[in-house]
Motif scaffolding. Structure first.
Motif, short mmCIF file in Angstrom:
data_model
loop_
_atom_site.label_atom_id
_atom_site.label_comp_id
_atom_site.label_asym_id
_atom_site.label_seq_id
_atom_site.Cartn_x
_atom_site.Cartn_y
_atom_site.Cartn_z
N VAL A 1 8.15 -0.80 8.03
CA VAL A 1 7.71 -2.11 7.54
C VAL A 1 8.84 -2.83 6.81
O VAL A 1 8.86 -4.06 6.74
CB VAL A 1 6.46 -1.95 6.62
N GLU A 2 9.78 -2.06 6.33
CA GLU A 2 10.90 -2.64 5.58
C GLU A 2 11.67 -3.65 6.41
O GLU A 2 12.16 -4.66 5.89
CB GLU A 2 11.83 -1.51 5.11
N GLN A 3 11.74 -3.40 7.72
CA GLN A 3 12.51 -4.30 8.56
C GLN A 3 11.90 -5.71 8.66
O GLN A 3 12.53 -6.62 9.17
CB GLN A 3 12.71 -3.70 9.96
N TYR A 4 10.67 -5.83 8.17
CA TYR A 4 10.01 -7.14 8.19
C TYR A 4 9.97 -7.79 6.81
O TYR A 4 9.40 -8.87 6.66
CB TYR A 4 8.59 -7.01 8.74
N ARG A 5 10.58 -7.15 5.85
CA ARG A 5 10.52 -7.65 4.47
C ARG A 5 10.93 -9.11 4.37
O ARG A 5 10.30 -9.92 3.69
CB ARG A 5 11.41 -6.80 3.56
N TRP B 1 0.82 -1.21 0.00
CA TRP B 1 0.00 0.00 0.00
C TRP B 1 0.86 1.26 0.00
O TRP B 1 0.64 2.18 -0.79
CB TRP B 1 -0.93 0.00 1.22
N VAL B 2 1.84 1.29 0.89
CA VAL B 2 2.63 2.51 1.04
C VAL B 2 3.53 2.73 -0.18
O VAL B 2 3.89 3.87 -0.49
CB VAL B 2 3.47 2.46 2.34
N GLU B 3 3.81 1.66 -0.86
CA GLU B 3 4.69 1.74 -2.03
C GLU B 3 4.14 2.70 -3.08
O GLU B 3 4.90 3.39 -3.76
CB GLU B 3 4.88 0.34 -2.62
#
Lengths: 126, 126
Positions: free
Chosen positions: B85-89, A84-86
């Motif tokens: 959220v990137e840290q959960y990729r 979504w944030v992308e």
DNA sequence: GCATTACTTAACCTAAAGGTTAAGTATATA
DNA sequence: TATATACTTAACCTTTAGGTTAAGTAATGC
């Protein structure tokens, strides 16, 4: 209206710092409820409620092993958040001029988007 | 406690579908409050409240032009969400085995060189 | 069977979220 | 100056969120 769409549920679940801390803890591995409680000055029922919120949002799953209820992180909703944030990435990666250009391109492509603003570009960011 | 950390505020603001729709609209350009109201079956004060929530979260800014209050999207908090959220990729991009390996590496990194993989996989995902 | 451990559920409380209608404010215009 | 437009703020209501304590449930172990 409760609006039970999953993205809303996910964002609501992530809006609490305790719940984000729980997820961070679970990122380093499955663990028990009592263990999850330890860092917090909060009763176990409170944590139990937080876990239920996370579970309803699909952010964790809970198993059963003897008298323990091991919790595990589930990443699907986080992936949805990332997705979504992308779509807004351009807004923080591009300069204002690049962005404005992009928007003009979009509106031009649309044919005749409702451009009710008369003066066009009065508000230029400093 | 209200916990006014900005990430919590941002997630809370994004947890409402009306507010996400407003952001989506603003992504295609600055516009007025009345214009933002149009798609919704909701009073203007309700939208005004939503805008205030978005503003407090730093997701929009509001200007003044004659009797209009043009709203503009601000991406900084969205960038923060993306960063968080990137840290959960890894959790949604890697297979379970790769993930477990990665976690072991992290834990090993606390001490010395990464080396072996322990057995320890009791909870195998189906 | 009974106590212990590890929870969950119930009942309750307070505060905040999200909506309403009605009244107030700022600007433009006749 | 009065009126219209575009809002915002105030007062109110109902539902939900997040915490508490106390009681209930599930499994282990003596």
């Amino acid at each position: 209206m409760p609006t039970s769409d999953s993205l809303s549920n996910t964002f609501a679940a992530l809006a609490d710092p305790t719940r984000r801390a729980i997820l961070a803890r679970l990122a380093s591995g499955e663990t028990s409820v009592t263990e999850l409680c330890r860092p917090f000055e909060m009763s176990m029922p409170a944590i139990s409620k937080h876990l239920k919120v996370l579970e309803r949002a699909g952010l964790i799953t809970r198993g059963r092993e003897a008298q323990w209820r091991p919790c595990r992180i589930e990443a699907a909703p986080l992936r949805d958040v990332a997705g979504w944030v992308e779509q807004y990435r351009q807004f923080w990666e591009q300069s204002f001029d690049r962005l404005e250009l992009h928007l003009q391109e979009i509106q031009a492509a649309g044919g005749e988007a409702a451009d009710k603003k008369k003066g066009a570009k009065k508000h230029v960011r400093n």
